[in-house]
Motif scaffolding. Structure first.
Motif, short mmCIF file in Angstrom:
data_model
loop_
_atom_site.label_atom_id
_atom_site.label_comp_id
_atom_site.label_asym_id
_atom_site.label_seq_id
_atom_site.Cartn_x
_atom_site.Cartn_y
_atom_site.Cartn_z
N ARG A 30 18.46 101.56 60.09
CA ARG A 30 17.07 101.14 59.90
C ARG A 30 16.96 100.11 58.78
NH1 ARG A 30 13.47 105.47 57.53
NH2 ARG A 30 14.38 104.60 55.65
N ALA A 31 17.66 100.36 57.69
CA ALA A 31 17.61 99.42 56.56
C ALA A 31 18.20 98.07 56.95
CB ALA A 31 18.35 100.01 55.36
N ALA A 32 19.28 98.10 57.71
CA ALA A 32 19.90 96.84 58.14
C ALA A 32 18.96 96.05 59.05
CB ALA A 32 21.22 97.12 58.85
N MET A 33 18.32 96.74 59.98
CA MET A 33 17.40 96.05 60.89
C MET A 33 16.19 95.48 60.13
SD MET A 33 18.83 96.07 63.75
CE MET A 33 20.46 96.24 63.07
N GLU A 34 15.68 96.23 59.15
CA GLU A 34 14.57 95.71 58.35
C GLU A 34 14.99 94.46 57.58
OE1 GLU A 34 13.38 98.96 55.88
OE2 GLU A 34 12.30 99.98 57.51
N ASN A 35 16.20 94.49 57.02
CA ASN A 35 16.67 93.34 56.25
C ASN A 35 16.98 92.14 57.14
OD1 ASN A 35 16.44 94.45 53.68
ND2 ASN A 35 18.37 95.55 53.93
N ILE A 36 17.49 92.40 58.34
CA ILE A 36 17.69 91.29 59.28
C ILE A 36 16.35 90.69 59.67
CG2 ILE A 36 18.42 90.73 61.64
CD1 ILE A 36 20.79 92.63 61.23
N GLY A 37 15.33 91.53 59.80
CA GLY A 37 13.99 91.01 60.10
C GLY A 37 13.43 90.16 58.98
N ARG A 38 13.76 90.52 57.74
CA ARG A 38 13.27 89.75 56.58
C ARG A 38 14.07 88.47 56.38
NH1 ARG A 38 13.45 94.80 53.19
NH2 ARG A 38 11.53 95.86 53.74
N GLN A 39 15.40 88.54 56.60
CA GLN A 39 16.27 87.38 56.38
C GLN A 39 17.16 87.18 57.60
OE1 GLN A 39 18.26 88.52 52.69
NE2 GLN A 39 17.23 86.77 51.73
N ALA A 42 20.79 85.81 57.30
CA ALA A 42 21.85 86.66 56.76
C ALA A 42 22.28 87.75 57.74
CB ALA A 42 21.39 87.29 55.45
N ALA A 43 21.90 87.59 59.00
CA ALA A 43 22.15 88.64 60.00
C ALA A 43 23.64 88.93 60.16
CB ALA A 43 21.54 88.25 61.34
N GLY A 44 24.47 87.90 60.13
CA GLY A 44 25.91 88.10 60.30
C GLY A 44 26.52 88.94 59.20
N ASP A 45 26.16 88.63 57.96
CA ASP A 45 26.68 89.39 56.82
C ASP A 45 26.17 90.82 56.81
OD1 ASP A 45 28.03 87.15 55.94
OD2 ASP A 45 26.42 86.52 54.58
N ILE A 46 24.89 90.98 57.13
CA ILE A 46 24.30 92.33 57.15
C ILE A 46 24.95 93.16 58.25
CG2 ILE A 46 22.19 93.62 57.57
CD1 ILE A 46 20.67 91.24 56.28
N ARG A 47 25.15 92.55 59.42
CA ARG A 47 25.75 93.27 60.54
C ARG A 47 27.18 93.69 60.21
NH1 ARG A 47 25.81 89.44 64.09
NH2 ARG A 47 23.60 89.64 64.53
#
Length: 75
Positions: A30-39, A42-47
């Motif tokens: 959930r936290a990763a999806m929220e952060n991908i939504g915000r930035q 940075a989706a590749g790094d977060i994933r």
């Protein structure tokens, strides 16, 4: 009576880490999806970080499964 308690020990050795792992994986995802939504940039790094974290969480669950098998064999 001893067997009954041993069965409960094995069941809890599997159930508690499995539930804890599932909850922690849900929170991390959930936290990763929220952060991908915000930035989105940075989706590749977060994933990548998410997949690594999920692998470590799942490894701990598998270690508890091994411990439960060892408990089962000792009965």
């Amino acid at each position: 009576r001893r067997w009954f308690m041993s069965f409960w020990a094995v069941a809890l050795a599997i159930a508690i880490p499995a539930v804890g792992s599932a909850i922690s994986q849900a929170i991390a995802s959930r936290a990763a999806m929220e952060n991908i939504g915000r930035q989105p940039e940075a989706a590749g790094d977060i994933r990548t970080t998410l997949i690594l974290a999920l692998a470590f969480m799942e490894a701990l669950t598998l270690f508890s499964f091994v411990i439960a098998i060892l408990l089962w064999v000792k009965m």
